[in-house]
Design an enzyme around this catalytic site. Structure first.
Site: not given
Length: 311
Positions: A101, A118, A176, A196
């Site tokens: 991200h 996050e 991740h 992605r």
């Protein structure tokens, strides 16, 4: 202004890697065959929570805030120019893509929304479950690019075996991937921007490979090992975007609330009652409760584990 705690109905997502544990184990009621994600606290345009019961049943969380006033969010949340967080349950019946991200700066410039930092709290997992969290050792952009091209990226990623109760803090820029057999509660910035990098050559329901975002991923990825996050007692995570606490209750417990910020309560196990002023709200595993900003004390009576989030 309505200061009652309210239960929320999540928005559901049926991504191809999802499973049935959110329906079977967390009581989620959906017409979808598989539920990959349930967005438990969300005012994002891609899926909003709605009020579950009472006179305001069916209102989106945005409509509810518009009806009763932004004071319900509290001054700390209003310091952001957007609703600050998004909370999800995630059921990974299969591996998620390897992804990254962007930061706020990059996302605002390229996507028109904020970036995504996050955290993950492992709710449940199979015995051999693992995830990928950053790289094993520092690599160059050239090696990163080459390994994406020749499908050897997994060889340089940090593979971590997980257990129930583990916490992972994922800064923007950290590569991740959640592995199969893991159920997670995720607290994140209010963003849906994901790049992605690798997707196991999977195909969507129409037989097409899912989009990759390699150039952008190369731009934003941090190619040095991530420092494991150390939780402090019951504070699972704390950063400029959110604070997340865990409350394990075996008798009566109290939660302080203030006018500074709303609080989100996610019930990850057990059941009980939440009492505020003259209001009593019964809850059980899987429930999501929004508590408007106000000065007071919440009494929790029951045997349960709660995840409490605020900014």
């Amino acid at each position: 202004m309505n200061l009652k705690p309210v239960k929320l109905l999540p928005a559901f997502k049926d991504y191809l890697w999802g499973g049935v544990k959110l329906k079977a184990d967390f009581g989620k009621k959906s017409n979808l065959d598989k539920v990959a994600e349930s967005w438990e606290l969300s005012m994002h345009k891609d899926g909003q929570s709605t009020i579950l019961e009472g006179n305001d049943k069916g209102l989106t969380l945005s409509e509810y805030i518009d009806k009763y006033g932004k004071q319900l969010l509290g001054k700390d949340a209003l310091a952001f120019d957007f609703f600050p967080i998004l909370i999800k349950f995630i059921d990974a019946a299969d591996n998620l893509s390897v992804q990254v991200h962007p930061s706020d700066e990059y996302a605002l410039k390229n996507e028109g929304e904020y970036g995504k930092t996050e955290m993950w709290y492992i709710l449940d997992c199979e015995d051999d479950a693992h995830l990928y969290y950053g790289v094993k050792s520092e690599i160059s952009k050239e090696e990163f690019t080459q390994r994406i091209k020749n499908n050897t990226l997994l060889e340089v990623l940090n593979k971590v075996k997980v257990k129930k109760g583990d916490v992972f803090f994922i800064n923007a820029g950290t590569i991740h991937a959640i592995g199969k057999g893991i159920v997670i509660c995720e607290i994140q910035q209010n963003s849906n921007t994901t790049y992605r990098v690798y997707d196991y050559d999977r195909r969507d329901k129409n037989g097409n490979p899912r989009d990759l975002h390699i150039e952008k991923a190369i731009d934003v990825s941090t190619l040095v090992p991530s420092v494991p996050y150390e939780s402090n007692n019951n504070i699972l995570a704390k950063c400029k975007y959110f604070t997340v606490e865990k409350l394990e209750c075996t008798t009566t417990q109290q939660i302080s609330i203030t006018k500074d910020c709303f609080k989100s309560v996610i019930v990850v196990s057990g059941s009980g009652k939440l009492m505020l002023n003259d209001e009593t709200l019964d809850f059980c595993k899987g429930d999501s409760i929004f508590i408007p900003a106000q000065d007071g004390i919440i009494n929790i009576d029951g045997i349960c584990e709660l995840i409490i989030s605020y900014v």
